[in-house]
Design a protein around this motif. Sequence first.
Motif, short mmCIF file in Angstrom:
data_model
loop_
_atom_site.label_atom_id
_atom_site.label_comp_id
_atom_site.label_asym_id
_atom_site.label_seq_id
_atom_site.Cartn_x
_atom_site.Cartn_y
_atom_site.Cartn_z
N UNK A 32 0.80 -1.12 -0.04
CA UNK A 32 -0.09 -0.02 -0.15
C UNK A 32 0.90 1.27 -0.02
N UNK A 33 1.84 1.10 0.77
CA UNK A 33 2.67 2.40 0.80
C UNK A 33 3.59 2.75 -0.54
N UNK A 34 3.86 1.52 -1.20
CA UNK A 34 4.54 1.83 -2.51
C UNK A 34 3.44 2.34 -3.44
N UNK A 35 2.25 1.68 -3.63
CA UNK A 35 1.35 2.43 -4.47
C UNK A 35 1.10 3.70 -4.11
N UNK A 36 0.89 4.24 -3.02
CA UNK A 36 0.60 5.47 -2.57
C UNK A 36 1.62 6.43 -2.98
N UNK A 37 2.93 6.01 -2.63
CA UNK A 37 4.27 6.64 -3.18
C UNK A 37 4.45 6.96 -4.39
N UNK A 38 3.73 6.13 -5.13
CA UNK A 38 3.96 6.16 -6.69
C UNK A 38 2.76 6.99 -7.39
N UNK A 39 1.96 7.43 -6.69
CA UNK A 39 0.89 7.95 -7.00
C UNK A 39 1.17 9.52 -8.05
N UNK A 40 0.51 9.82 -9.17
CA UNK A 40 0.75 11.10 -9.81
C UNK A 40 -0.68 11.65 -10.30
N UNK A 41 -0.86 12.79 -10.67
CA UNK A 41 -1.97 13.44 -11.15
C UNK A 41 -2.34 12.50 -12.36
N UNK A 42 -1.43 12.05 -13.13
CA UNK A 42 -1.96 11.49 -14.30
C UNK A 42 -2.42 9.85 -14.29
N UNK A 64 6.62 3.60 -19.23
CA UNK A 64 7.95 3.97 -19.17
C UNK A 64 8.37 4.19 -20.62
N UNK A 65 7.64 3.62 -21.66
CA UNK A 65 7.85 3.65 -23.24
C UNK A 65 7.30 5.24 -23.59
N UNK A 66 8.00 5.66 -24.39
CA UNK A 66 7.46 7.37 -24.60
C UNK A 66 6.40 7.56 -25.28
N UNK A 186 10.60 8.82 -10.49
CA UNK A 186 10.39 7.60 -10.54
C UNK A 186 11.23 6.53 -10.25
N UNK A 187 12.46 7.03 -10.67
CA UNK A 187 13.70 6.10 -10.23
C UNK A 187 13.81 6.19 -8.87
N UNK A 188 13.39 7.30 -8.16
CA UNK A 188 13.60 7.39 -6.52
C UNK A 188 12.43 6.68 -5.97
N UNK A 189 11.48 6.55 -6.48
CA UNK A 189 10.13 6.11 -5.85
C UNK A 189 9.79 4.63 -6.33
N UNK A 190 9.89 4.37 -7.65
CA UNK A 190 9.41 2.93 -8.15
C UNK A 190 10.54 1.97 -8.72
N UNK A 191 11.82 2.37 -8.49
CA UNK A 191 12.74 1.23 -9.08
C UNK A 191 13.43 0.82 -7.86
N UNK A 192 13.36 1.23 -6.71
CA UNK A 192 13.87 0.59 -5.35
C UNK A 192 12.88 0.51 -4.46
N UNK A 193 12.70 -0.67 -3.71
CA UNK A 193 11.67 -0.76 -2.53
C UNK A 193 12.46 -0.88 -1.21
N UNK A 194 13.75 -1.25 -1.28
CA UNK A 194 14.41 -1.48 0.00
C UNK A 194 15.97 -1.44 -0.31
N UNK A 195 16.48 -0.21 0.32
CA UNK A 195 17.85 0.25 0.29
C UNK A 195 18.68 -0.79 0.85
N UNK A 196 18.60 -1.87 1.51
CA UNK A 196 19.31 -2.86 2.17
C UNK A 196 19.58 -4.01 1.05
#
Length: 302
Positions: A32-42, A64-66, A186-196
């Motif tokens: 749930x936290x990941x889903x909410x963190x990745x929210x955007x207006x789009x 992610x494709x243009x 997106x790199x900061x929020x969606x491409x990593x979920x645990x820095x360890x």
Amino acid sequence: MIRIRPVETVADYEAWRQVRLAVLPYERAPSVAELRKAETPQRLLVLAELDGEVVAHGNSDRSNEADRASVIARVRPEARRRGVGTALLRVLTEHAEQQGFTIAGCSIDDDGSLAFAKRFGFTEFLRQVEQVRRIADEPWPVVPPEYEVIPVADRPELWAVAYEQVAIPTLPDLDTTSPMQVTPEEWATEWINDPTSMFLAVVGDEVIGVAGLWLDTDKPERAEVGYTAVRPDWRGKGVASTLKRTSMAWAAEHGITEIYTWTQEGNENMRQLNEHLGFTYRTVSVNVRANLPLQFPEQLGS
């Protein structure tokens, strides 16, 4: 009666997750936290109710494709063939059109869903294969003296550096039909979920490679392999293998017994590296796309 409504509350996010777990039990579901963190207006997340019960969910967002939107409609197996998928697809593609997209796409793992998509004009443009590795006693690799391997947790500021020094030069190498576009956010929020559990190969303050694991809160005994890439000037020196072996040893020490990854069929180098490390094949996923607006049955006279 079919009702489609937006995801708004914490309970809605959890209901959205439960649909994904029911339809894709072999994959991790974002928390749930990941889903909410990745929210955007789009982005649009929705739930579909059939006679008051949540039986499906949807997601419409920038891919992610243009050049296309990502449109995902998932229906629990027991609720299929009752019009829910069609109702979802209508809402999701209309949202994509409102965002200015003229193409929508998604990935499909089963024949029934592929047949459903083809009814609305979706056609295949890419395939991905799932590679799986059982984890047992995994030795820590010997890291050459030219660089060191550290978890992102040790130097979290270097994850942003990895975006500039590794992601930007390597994302174009992925076997996609159009260039990948990943923003710093997106790199900061969606491409990593645990820095360890994500690792960097570094030379001083420079990042030369990344690899690691996405942890699964629902099934902690498994993990998904995160983005694995090495800067072009460091390729051919065993950096990717060292990073992956590091993540496998970390997995063994943390009770993980299976890791898996999705690789484009055209990405022979990564597939061969995974094979060399003992990965085997399991599922094939078909990526499809269609021009917008879609043609629905009543518009086709049927």
